[in-house]
Design an enzyme around this catalytic site. Structure first.
Site, mmCIF file in Angstrom:
data_model
loop_
_atom_site.group_PDB
_atom_site.id
_atom_site.type_symbol
_atom_site.label_atom_id
_atom_site.label_comp_id
_atom_site.label_asym_id
_atom_site.label_seq_id
_atom_site.Cartn_x
_atom_site.Cartn_y
_atom_site.Cartn_z
ATOM 1 N N SER A 128 -71.757 28.125 -49.736
ATOM 2 C CA SER A 128 -73.065 27.719 -50.242
ATOM 3 C C SER A 128 -74.131 28.028 -49.211
ATOM 4 O O SER A 128 -73.906 27.892 -48.006
ATOM 5 C CB SER A 128 -73.067 26.227 -50.588
ATOM 6 O OG SER A 128 -72.600 25.461 -49.500
ATOM 7 N N ASN A 162 -75.863 25.639 -45.895
ATOM 8 C CA ASN A 162 -74.846 24.688 -45.440
ATOM 9 C C ASN A 162 -74.495 25.016 -43.994
ATOM 10 O O ASN A 162 -73.936 26.071 -43.701
ATOM 11 C CB ASN A 162 -73.599 24.795 -46.332
ATOM 12 C CG ASN A 162 -72.568 23.730 -46.028
ATOM 13 O OD1 ASN A 162 -72.492 23.223 -44.907
ATOM 14 N ND2 ASN A 162 -71.767 23.379 -47.011
ATOM 15 N N TYR A 182 -76.156 23.205 -60.817
ATOM 16 C CA TYR A 182 -75.571 23.984 -59.707
ATOM 17 C C TYR A 182 -74.050 23.907 -59.754
ATOM 18 O O TYR A 182 -73.351 24.918 -59.649
ATOM 19 C CB TYR A 182 -76.109 23.420 -58.392
ATOM 20 C CG TYR A 182 -75.720 24.175 -57.144
ATOM 21 C CD1 TYR A 182 -76.607 25.064 -56.539
ATOM 22 C CD2 TYR A 182 -74.477 23.971 -56.534
ATOM 23 C CE1 TYR A 182 -76.273 25.741 -55.374
ATOM 24 C CE2 TYR A 182 -74.134 24.650 -55.378
ATOM 25 C CZ TYR A 182 -75.027 25.524 -54.800
ATOM 26 O OH TYR A 182 -74.678 26.197 -53.648
ATOM 27 N N ALA A 187 -72.347 25.792 -62.717
ATOM 28 C CA ALA A 187 -72.266 27.241 -62.523
ATOM 29 C C ALA A 187 -71.047 27.616 -61.691
ATOM 30 O O ALA A 187 -70.472 28.699 -61.864
ATOM 31 C CB ALA A 187 -73.544 27.751 -61.847
ATOM 32 N N TYR A 225 -61.228 25.371 -49.239
ATOM 33 C CA TYR A 225 -62.465 24.691 -48.851
ATOM 34 C C TYR A 225 -62.130 23.639 -47.808
ATOM 35 O O TYR A 225 -60.978 23.210 -47.688
ATOM 36 C CB TYR A 225 -63.120 24.057 -50.091
ATOM 37 C CG TYR A 225 -64.592 23.754 -49.920
ATOM 38 C CD1 TYR A 225 -65.509 24.784 -49.711
ATOM 39 C CD2 TYR A 225 -65.064 22.453 -49.977
ATOM 40 C CE1 TYR A 225 -66.866 24.512 -49.564
ATOM 41 C CE2 TYR A 225 -66.414 22.170 -49.833
ATOM 42 C CZ TYR A 225 -67.308 23.204 -49.622
ATOM 43 O OH TYR A 225 -68.645 22.936 -49.466
#
Length: 242
Positions: free
Chosen positions: A47, A50, A183, A186, A207
Site C-alpha cells: 500500500s 505505508n 479501498y 477493491a 503480509y
C-alpha cells in the site's frame, strides 16, 4: 527451522512458525501450510504511504520470496487513494497532489527492487491493471454479495477498516469508514482467488500481520465465502536480524 525450498521433501508441522532469511513465517491454517510447502507463487501486496514498506524491506521481502517460491508478484494498490484522503479531511486538490506523490514514490521503489532483486521470476503490477479481468469481476461479485448477506463477514471488514483508520478505535466518522471500505473491497478479490488472477497453480498472500478478514477467509468451516482451495495466507514478519 528453515522452510523447504520448492520441491524439497522436508515436512514440518502444519501451522508452525518458521524463521529464515530475516523473516518469521506463520501459515494461517493447515491448508495454507500445505501451499507454503508447495511454493508455487507468492503475492506481496504493498500500500502507498505505508511506512512499513521501506526500500530495504521491499527488497528483502522479494529476495526472501524468490528463495521460497517459483514465482513472485509484487502488487501495489493505486485505487481509491484519493477518496480515502478526502474522507480524512484533505481537499480534492490536496488529495490529488498526495496521490501523485505516493504513486511516484512507490513506483520508484519498485523500479529499484526490480534492478536489485534475486527472485528468479518477478513481476510488478498495479491493482488497477486487473479491474477489467473476468477473474477479478467474478471474485469481486462474490465478496460484494457476502458483504451484503453475511453480517460476520461485514463485521470483519468493518473491524479491519477501523483498525487501520483509528488503531482499533470505534470513533471513526462514517464517511471515512465508507471510503476505507471501498479501498478494501477493491483489494478483496486478491484475498479470494489469486491463482486465477495471476494464472498460477497455487498462490499465497504474504503480509506482515493477520487481519479479521484473513481469519474469516481461512476458517475451514467457512461455507459462505471460502478462499479458493489453492489460495493461502502467510504471515511474514521481520525477525530481529532484519
Amino acid at each position: 527451522m528453515t522452510p523447504p525450498r520448492r520441491g524439497e521433501e522436508t515436512r514440518r508441522p502444519n501451522t508452525a512458525t518458521s524463521t529464515a532469511h530475516g523473516f518469521d513465517t506463520t501459515p494461517c491454517s493447515e491448508r495454507c501450510a500445505e501451499l507454503w510447502r508447495r511454493g508455487d507463487h507468492a503475492l506481496l501486496g504493498v500500500s502507498t504511504g505505508n511506512g512499513y514498506f521501506t526500500q530495504e524491506r521491499l527488497l528483502s521481502l522479494v529476495n526472501w520470496a524468490g528463495h521460497h517460491f517459483a514465482e513472485v508478484d509484487l502488487m501495489y494498490v493505486d485505487t481509491h487513494i484519493d477518496s480515502t484522503l478526502i474522507a480524512g479531511g484533505a481537499t480534492p486538490a490536496e488529495a490529488a497532489r498526495h496521490v501523485k506523490s505516493r504513486l511516484r514514490d512507490i513506483r520508484r521503489k519498485m523500479r529499484r527492487v526490480v534492478e536489485q532483486h534475486a527472485a528468479p521470476c518477478l513481476r510488478v503490477r498495479a491493482l488497477s491493471e486487473f479491474q477489467a479481468e473476468p477473474a477479478y469481476h467474478r471474485a469481486k461479485h462474490r465478496t460484494d454479495e457476502a458483504l451484503a448477506t453475511d453480517p460476520v463477514f461485514a463485521d470483519a471488514c468493518a473491524d479491519l477498516v477501523r483498525r487501520f483508520l483509528a488503531g482499533g478505535g470505534a470513533d471513526v466518522p462514517a464517511e471515512r469508514i465508507r471510503a476505507g471500505m471501498d479501498y478494501l473491497l477493491a483489494e478483496l478479490p486478491f484475498f479470494l482467488d489469486a491463482p486465477a488472477l495471476f494464472g498460477v497453480r497455487s498462490s499465497m498472500i504474504c503480509y506482515h500481520l493477520s487481519t479479521p478478514v484473513v481469519e474469516y477467509l481461512s476458517r475451514p468451516d467457512n461455507g459462505v465465502l471460502p478462499a479458493d482451495r489453492e489460495h493461502g495466507f502467510l504471515v511474514v514478519e521481520p525477525n530481529s536480524s532484519s
